[in-house]
Structure formats: structure tokens, C-alpha cells
Design a protein around this motif. Structure first.
Motif, mmCIF file in Angstrom:
data_model
loop_
_atom_site.group_PDB
_atom_site.id
_atom_site.type_symbol
_atom_site.label_atom_id
_atom_site.label_comp_id
_atom_site.label_asym_id
_atom_site.label_seq_id
_atom_site.Cartn_x
_atom_site.Cartn_y
_atom_site.Cartn_z
ATOM 1 N N ASP A 102 -8.684 1.627 0.983
ATOM 2 C CA ASP A 102 -8.697 2.636 -0.092
ATOM 3 C C ASP A 102 -10.063 3.297 -0.186
ATOM 4 O OD1 ASP A 102 -6.128 2.595 -1.986
ATOM 5 O OD2 ASP A 102 -6.448 0.575 -1.247
ATOM 6 N N VAL A 150 -6.837 -3.717 4.359
ATOM 7 C CA VAL A 150 -6.019 -3.113 3.302
ATOM 8 C C VAL A 150 -6.061 -3.970 2.037
ATOM 9 C CG1 VAL A 150 -3.671 -2.461 2.643
ATOM 10 C CG2 VAL A 150 -4.516 -1.924 4.938
ATOM 11 N N TYR A 167 0.822 -1.211 0.000
ATOM 12 C CA TYR A 167 0.000 0.000 0.000
ATOM 13 C C TYR A 167 0.855 1.259 0.000
ATOM 14 C CZ TYR A 167 -3.140 3.654 1.600
ATOM 15 O OH TYR A 167 -3.837 4.827 1.702
#
Length: 515
Positions: free
Chosen positions: A359, A353, A163
Motif C-alpha cells: 500500500d 502485502v 487486498y
């Protein structure tokens, strides 16, 4: 004969009772139950074990326990109802009052909260988090429920490595990520490992400075201007520098690209460490988020982050992306076992995640915060056009600049309106503006640049002509905390707290004309 028995049968709840004395066992049991109620061990409404279970635990005949229950019900100590078992009666038992010293009354809680630093707790993604928790627990290996590894769960370190590389431009393998309970915990560990002194932006969180000082690390203020921290003031004596490059806290604005390169040059030349507090790097509204300085030199920059702004400070999960040489010392400083962050919550965040839910939550919050920011700017433009709002391109707060000398009176006026808000001066380093660390003061041992194009030397030459951000009056307004239904009222209270338009300064009197 005395006996101490513990009712641990699966047929009922535990009820440790001390049966003292000789004679009729029913009478002894009744005395023990009365004493348990009288002393408060058995509170009103407490359900007792079924008489069969208690009899088996105490080694008594069932009829003995049943008769004791029945007689205590008749006396009013117990109450029995079909389907709900036997309970302690809701009766008044004389209790000697306990004297408690009077404590000072707490100040009334503010009606409105515009203090920066946390998102509205009502928008925590409960449904998505619960779904991730179920998946994570179902797939968790057995070792996740043993003593924790101070390095942190590998599942979350892998998810964060992917990420942060994708979103923040961070260069790191999962092995270089050490999990912690938040940015403050990360700073404490770095203070123990790196030592001091450190340099820090002259405007910043007092809590961070105090935390470092409590671990023997003093901080020296670096001046701040419209391009961020004046990194040309770093010296060879500084072991580290604490920066907020993505969005200078609290004045706003990213660190200028030339200064980002210059601080990395300083770290390479001196062996110093850049500690990058990435506290709200994901929340930019007018363009894409600024990449992390860590991507320029992973061996000289530590990136510190957490989910306190994007999800909730209650989760107590943060991370440090470390140079290779610091991984082992930092893990050792944490101790032999993970003591600070729950393994199950780490696994849940890893799934959150990996599934894309994180997101989606960040995008949702970015849209919400941008709308809040726009409401703030519009309200001030309509009702207080004489004030200037800065630092609005990113983050969860803005700075409302005030006329000189009006900050403290504005904070007091806000308190009278039931509004919690902080002054800009609350974040100023106590050493700013005086002594050898003062902005604009030549510093012995300052490190020169490595080249004329983009190096530290060119930054110093360029910055020397700039005007430092003055130690000015203002309010730091957090627009993320209030609930939707309370936000407009909080803005109204803010506008009522602001000082009026400053009266024009009269021209000095002219001298009388010569005769």
C-alpha cells in the motif's frame, strides 16, 4: 593406468583431472594441469585447490602435488602468493582464434525513453522488499521448497484476496485465485481453456492480440468512444471479450457504468466471459480508483492483474480471479507443478502485502506519477498549446493528439531527437474500421438488452447517438519510465518533435460574379 578422480573434499574446490599414462606421477599431474590451462578449462586467475586437498582426492603423496605446483610456478603456468593460494598465472596462452560470423549492428539505443508500460526501475523498494524476503524465508514452511503447486502459494492467494477486496472491490475467496507469471501468461491460459473467438477493444496491446492468435483465438474489434468500449456490438458468437474497464488502454477513460452493467448482462445471457485486464487500476489521480467489473458478477468475469506496473515486471508475478467453474481447468492447463513463478518470491510478495508495504509503495508511486503527469501537461501547454492531451486521469501514460497525417513524421522526428515514443496507430486493431467488426456496423446476432433502465438495450440506444473515437493521430507518452534526472530532458525532446501549428485551411475560391 588411467584414473578419473573428482576433488570433492571440503578442504578445497573441485578439480576433476584425468591422470593418463604410467611413470612418474608428478610428471603426469603436471601434464594434466598444463592441458587444463592450455584448453581454457582453467582460466587465468582461477584458484587451485590446496595441495593437501588435491593430494587426498587424487590419492597422491602431498610432496608429489606440492612439487608439481612449485615446478609449474617456476615455468610460469601458475602463480603463488602468500595468503591467496596458488592460481593460474595471468599469462598469454596461444589460443586459436575462433571465427564468429559478423552480426548486424544494433541500432543505437535512444537517449530518452517515453515508451509506455513500465515504471522507473530505480524506484523499486529494495529495502522493504529485502525485509519482506527475510521474514518470508524465516517463516516459510518446508513444503515451500518442494515442487510448486500450480495453484500458487496459499499465503499469497490469501493476501491478494484481502487486498483486492479492499482496494478494487473484488469478490473472491483465495481458492478462486490462480497465480501466474503475468497478465500475458494469464491470457494464454484462458485462451487454452475458453477457446475463441474473442472480441477486444479496437485500441489495445498488439502483443495481447498476437498472443491470443498464436493459441488459435482470433479477436474482433469493438469500437471505442469517450465512454470506453462499445459493448453493444458483442454477439452470441463471441466466447469472451477482453476489456480494460478501469482505464481504456491506451486512449484513457473508464468504462461507463451503464456499459459495465451491459457487458455483464451479455455474459449472463450468452454464457460468455468478460476478461478484465486490470493493468493500472490502482493509479487514479483525480478521484478514487474505479472498482473492478468482477465485483458485479464473479461467475462471469475474470480479473487479470500483476505487479508489473506497481512494483516491477522483473518479478513475474500475476494473478487471475476466476469463476469457480474455470479454476480446475486453468490449474490443469498450468501443469502438475509450478513452472513459472518462484515460490520464494510469492512468499515475499505475500509478506509485502500483509505488512502494508505494498500500500505504501502504491501511494508513493501514485504521487510520483501524478507529479510526472502534471509536468507533462504543463510542458505541452507552454510549448505546444495547439496539441490536446487526453487520458490523463489515470495510468502511467497519456495520449498527445496530433493533427491528421502527422503521427508518423512525429515519431520519426522523435527518433532524430534520441527519443523513444510510440504512435497511437501502433495500438489500433488491424481489423478496425472495416468488415463486419467495424465500429458502427450492424452485427448479426447482437444481443439485445434486458430492460430499458441501465440494460444493454438502453446502452445501445444511448450509444447510437454518440460519436466513435475516430482513428486518429497521436503519440502514446509513457511518463513513468525515465529517471528523475532525465525526465525534463525527455519532455524537451518530445516538445521539439511535435509538429507545428497546422496552417489554417483557406476558404475555397469564390466563383466569378455573373455579368
Amino acid at each position: 593406468m588411467d584414473s578419473w578422480v573428482n576433488s570433492a573434499e571440503i578442504l578445497g574446490s573441485d578439480l576433476p583431472l584425468e591422470l593418463s599414462g604410467t611413470g612418474n606421477r608428478r610428471a603426469v599431474l603436471m601434464d594434466a594441469l598444463r592441458e587444463a590451462v592450455r584448453s581454457g578449462r582453467l582460466a587465468p586467475g582461477t584458484r587451485l585447490p590446496p595441495y593437501r586437498s588435491l593430494a587426498a582426492d587424487l590419492g597422491l603423496a602431498r610432496n608429489t602435488v606440492a612439487d608439481a605446483y612449485a615446478e609449474l610456478v617456476a615455468e610460469g603456468w601458475l602463480a603463488a602468493r602468500q595468503g591467496s593460494g596458488t592460481r593460474v598465472a595471468e599469462r598469454a596462452v596461444p589460443v586459436t582464434p575462433v571465427h564468429r560470423p559478423r552480426t548486424p549492428e544494433r541500432a543505437a539505443r535512444p537517449v530518452h525513453d517515453l515508451v509506455q508500460g513500465q515504471p522507473d526501475p530505480s524506484v523499486f523498494p529494495r529495502t522493504a522488499w529485502l525485509a519482506s524476503a527475510r521474514r518470508a524465508l524465516a517463516a516459510a514452511p518446508d513444503d515451500a521448497f518442494g515442487p510448486g503447486d500450480p495453484h500458487g502459494r496459499p499465503e499469497l492467494r490469501r493476501a491478494l484476496a484481502g487486498y483486492l477486496a479492499r482496494v478494487r472491490g473484488v469478490r473472491a475467496a483465495p481458492e478462486r485465485i490462480v497465480l501466474c507469471s503475468g497478465a500475458a501468461h494469464g491470457l494464454r491460459l484462458l485462451a487454452e481453456v475458453v477457446g475463441g473467438p474473442w472480441a477486444a477493444e479496437e485500441y489495445g496491446l498488439p502483443f495481447h492480440r498476437e498472443l491470443l492468435a498464436s493459441h488459435g483465438v482470433g479477436t474482433r474489434p469493438l469500437g471505442v468512444d469517450a465512454d470506453g468500449a462499445r459493448v453493444d456490438g458483442l454477439t452470441r458468437r463471441d466466447r469472451a471479450v477482453l476489456l480494460t474497464p478501469a482505464h481504456q488502454f491506451p486512449t484513457g477513460g473508464p468504462l461507463h457504468p451503464a456499459r459495465r452493467a451491459a457487458v455483464v448482462d451479455w455474459a449472463r445471457a450468452t454464457g460468455g466471459l468478460v476478461v478484465e485486464d486490470d493493468y493500472d487500476g490502482e493509479f487514479r489521480y483525480d478521484r478514487q480508483p474505479v472498482g473492478a467489473v468482477q465485483g458485479l458478477d464473479p461467475e462471469h468475469v475474470v480479473l487479470v492483474g500483476s505487479v508489473s506496473k506497481s512494483l516491477s515486471p522483473a518479478l513475474r508475478i500475476g494473478w487471475m480471479v476466476l469463476p469457480q467453474r474455470l479454476v480446475a481447468p486453468v490449474v490443469a492447463a498450468k501443469g502438475e507443478r509450478e513452472q513459472f513463478s518462484s515460490a520464494t518470491e510469492q512468499l515475499t510478495l505475500a509478506d509485502f502485502v500483509e505488512s502494508g508495504a505494498y500500500d505504501r509503495q502504491v501511494r508513493r508511486m501514485r504521487q510520483r506519477h501524478r507529479r510526472r503527469r502534471d509536468q507533462l501537461v504543463a510542458a505541452l501547454h507552454a510549448r505546444a498549446p495547439h496539441v490536446r492531451v487526453t487520458g490523463i486521469a489515470a495510468g502511467l501514460h497519456a495520449v498527445v493528439e496530433l493533427p491528421p497525417g502527422t503521427e508518423r513524421s512525429a515519431v520519426r522526428a522523435a527518433a532524430r531527437q534520441g527519443l523513444a515514443v510510440e504512435g497511437l496507430g501502433d495500438y489500433l486493431h488491424p481489423g478496425a474500421g472495416r468488415g463486419p467488426g467495424a465500429p458502427g456496423t450492424p452485427r448479426a446476432g447482437a444481443v439485445g438488452g434486458v430492460g430499458a433502465a441501465g440494460g444493454a438495450g438502453s446502452v445501445r440506444a444511448r450509444a447510437a447517438g454518440d460519436t466513435l473515437v475516430p482513428q486518429r493521430d497521436g503519440l502514446v507518452v509513457g511518463y513513468a519510465t525515465p529517471a528523475e534526472s532525465a525526465y525534463q530532458e525527455a519532455l524537451d525532446a518530445l516538445c521539439r518533435s511535435l509538429p507545428p501549428v497546422s496552417p489554417p485551411v483557406p476558404d475555397p475560391p469564390r466563383p466569378p460574379a455573373a455579368p
